[in-house]
Design an enzyme around this catalytic site. Structure first.
Site, mmCIF file in Angstrom:
data_model
loop_
_atom_site.group_PDB
_atom_site.id
_atom_site.type_symbol
_atom_site.label_atom_id
_atom_site.label_comp_id
_atom_site.label_asym_id
_atom_site.label_seq_id
_atom_site.Cartn_x
_atom_site.Cartn_y
_atom_site.Cartn_z
ATOM 1 C CB ALA A 29 -0.875 -0.015 1.241
ATOM 2 N N GLY A 58 0.897 -5.199 0.724
ATOM 3 C CA GLY A 58 -0.245 -5.316 -0.190
ATOM 4 C C GLY A 58 0.115 -5.989 -1.504
ATOM 5 C CD GLU A 86 -2.071 -7.739 2.707
ATOM 6 O OE1 GLU A 86 -1.647 -6.613 2.383
ATOM 7 O OE2 GLU A 86 -2.789 -7.924 3.701
ATOM 8 C CD GLU A 104 1.673 -5.699 5.797
ATOM 9 O OE1 GLU A 104 2.477 -6.599 6.138
ATOM 10 O OE2 GLU A 104 1.058 -5.727 4.721
HETATM 11 N N1 COA Z 1 4.490 3.409 -0.528
HETATM 12 C C1 COA Z 1 4.826 4.637 -0.960
HETATM 13 N N2 COA Z 1 6.005 4.900 -1.535
HETATM 14 C C2 COA Z 1 6.855 3.882 -1.673
HETATM 15 C C3 COA Z 1 6.565 2.578 -1.239
HETATM 16 C C4 COA Z 1 5.311 2.371 -0.640
HETATM 17 N N3 COA Z 1 4.909 1.152 -0.239
HETATM 18 N N4 COA Z 1 7.622 1.779 -1.501
HETATM 19 C C5 COA Z 1 8.538 2.562 -2.083
HETATM 20 N N5 COA Z 1 8.085 3.831 -2.182
HETATM 21 C C6 COA Z 1 8.744 4.997 -2.744
HETATM 22 C C7 COA Z 1 9.878 5.493 -1.855
HETATM 23 O O1 COA Z 1 9.380 6.325 -0.819
HETATM 24 C C8 COA Z 1 10.719 6.237 -2.852
HETATM 25 O O2 COA Z 1 10.092 7.471 -3.139
HETATM 26 P P1 COA Z 1 10.991 8.826 -3.321
HETATM 27 O O3 COA Z 1 11.836 8.526 -4.520
HETATM 28 O O4 COA Z 1 9.967 9.871 -3.568
HETATM 29 O O5 COA Z 1 11.788 8.959 -2.075
HETATM 30 C C9 COA Z 1 10.587 5.379 -4.106
HETATM 31 O O6 COA Z 1 9.395 4.646 -3.963
HETATM 32 C C10 COA Z 1 11.729 4.417 -4.288
HETATM 33 O O7 COA Z 1 11.800 3.580 -3.129
HETATM 34 P P2 COA Z 1 13.159 3.230 -2.389
HETATM 35 O O8 COA Z 1 12.835 2.718 -1.028
HETATM 36 O O9 COA Z 1 14.100 4.397 -2.467
HETATM 37 O O10 COA Z 1 13.723 2.080 -3.332
HETATM 38 P P3 COA Z 1 14.733 0.907 -2.957
HETATM 39 O O11 COA Z 1 15.127 0.320 -4.237
HETATM 40 O O12 COA Z 1 15.775 1.385 -2.034
HETATM 41 O O13 COA Z 1 13.836 -0.176 -2.117
HETATM 42 C C11 COA Z 1 11.873 -1.474 -1.646
HETATM 43 C C12 COA Z 1 12.753 -0.850 -2.735
HETATM 44 C C13 COA Z 1 10.624 -2.034 -2.325
HETATM 45 C C14 COA Z 1 12.635 -2.606 -0.942
HETATM 46 C C15 COA Z 1 11.494 -0.392 -0.611
HETATM 47 O O14 COA Z 1 10.969 0.724 -1.329
HETATM 48 C C16 COA Z 1 10.485 -0.795 0.410
HETATM 49 O O15 COA Z 1 10.801 -1.535 1.336
HETATM 50 N N6 COA Z 1 9.241 -0.280 0.297
HETATM 51 C C17 COA Z 1 8.240 -0.398 1.307
HETATM 52 C C18 COA Z 1 7.668 -1.789 1.405
HETATM 53 C C19 COA Z 1 6.642 -1.891 2.504
HETATM 54 O O16 COA Z 1 6.918 -1.698 3.670
HETATM 55 N N7 COA Z 1 5.421 -2.197 2.094
HETATM 56 C C20 COA Z 1 4.341 -2.434 2.991
HETATM 57 C C21 COA Z 1 3.385 -1.317 2.979
HETATM 58 S S1 COA Z 1 2.011 -1.752 4.006
#
Ligand code: COA
Length: 259
Positions: free
Chosen positions: A65, A110, A113, A133
């Site tokens: 999400a 998500g 999911e 989460e």
């Molecule tokens: N929601 C909103 N924005 C998100 C996102 C999410 N779930 N996941 C990544 N982004 C955004 C980051 O904030 C970043 O935005 P910015 O460029 O404006 O700062 C951009 O996407 C790139 O993400 P980043 O974390 O810098 O990339 P990465 O390659 O270092 O890592 C992931 C990739 C997927 C491992 C990491 O983004 C991540 O762990 N995301 C969250 C996953 C999560 O907790 N999901 C559960 C949500 S309930």
């Protein structure tokens, strides 16, 4: 037509791609609304037999999400937020047509999911999974606690959800979360092969099979077995049944008309 989704149809197979690359294909409200509307139109489209859902690029399926939206939730709005995700994922699970997740990278929160709401999960070698989460101080809210516990065993689901740790595709395969692993370059082609194979069968049999399989996770065994008997009998009233069995006996390929 859609801001955050790509949509194409090849033969009788639709490919839906979540396309929000600057935010790791995360599901904001707009994307969920688009998914809801697209899957409603897919349900109505008689020429679409099977759906593949994937993420754009080679790194992420869906990173969950949208955390910026999550950050603003209150108890009241969180209930609506969770209900919206449930509605969209329930619509996918109950589409009445097979949905294959082609997991091309991170499937977190998500994203995992969403994959769980699909009927078949294929993944690329770089795919990573997790329900992170608890790292955000919340619990899975798009069906993860329920679908993960039913798909794999509840002890493994508890470890994944309570640890909040990501795990790789080999572990996902080992625990039965994904069916098959392919290279990134092969993933869509393999998903299309599987989808086209399913699309070549009589679609009444496919849809009744799907209903019966879905029944297995929702109703007690004795009811499920009765349900299978009814659906089996119904398929024997179709032209496809006559064609499929006759073609076997005639040593020819069946031509199904989905009637
Ligand atoms: N929601 C909103 N924005 C998100 C996102 C999410 N779930 N996941 C990544 N982004 C955004 C980051 O904030 C970043 O935005 P910015 O460029 O404006 O700062 C951009 O996407 C790139 O993400 P980043 O974390 O810098 O990339 P990465 O390659 O270092 O890592 C992931 C990739 C997927 C491992 C990491 O983004 C991540 O762990 N995301 C969250 C996953 C999560 O907790 N999901 C559960 C949500 S309930």
């Amino acid at each position: 037509m859609y801001k955050n989704l790509l949509f194409e149809v090849k033969g009788n197979v639709a490919i839906v791609t979540i396309n929000r690359p600057d935010k790791m294909n995360s599901l904001n409200t707009e994307t969920l609304d688009e998914l809801k509307s697209l899957f409603l139109s897919i349900k109505e489209d008689e020429n679409i037999y099977v759906v593949i859902i994937t993420g754009s690029g080679e790194k992420v399926f869906v990173a969950g999400a949208d955390i910026a939206e999550l950050n603003k939730l209150t108890v009241i709005s969180a209930k609506e937020f969770s209900e919206k995700g449930h509605e969209v994922f329930n619509n996918i699970e109950n589409l009445g047509k097979p949905v294959i997740a082609a997991i091309n990278g991170y499937a977190l929160g998500g994203g995992c999911e969403l994959a769980l709401a699909c009927h078949i999960r294929l993944a690329s070698e770089n795919a990573m999974f997790g329900q992170p989460e608890v790292n955000l101080g919340i619990i899975p809210g798009y069906g993860g606690t329920q679908r993960l516990s039913r798909l794999i065993n509840s002890g493994r689901a508890a470890e994944i959800i309570l640890s909040g740790k990501n795990f790789d595709v080999n572990e996902a395969y080992r625990i039965g979360l994904v069916n098959k692993i392919f290279s990134q370059s092969e993933l869509i082609e393999k998903a299309l092969n599987l989808a086209s194979g399913i699309a070549s069968k009589g679609q009444i049999a496919i849809r009744h099979s799907l209903k019966a399989i879905r029944g297995a996770s929702e109703i007690p065994l004795h009811e499920g077995l009765k349900y299978e008997i009814s659906l089996f009998a119904l398929t024997c009233g179709t032209d496809d049944f006559k064609e499929g069995t006759s073609a076997f006996l005639d040593k020819r390929k069946p031509v199904f008309k989905n009637k």
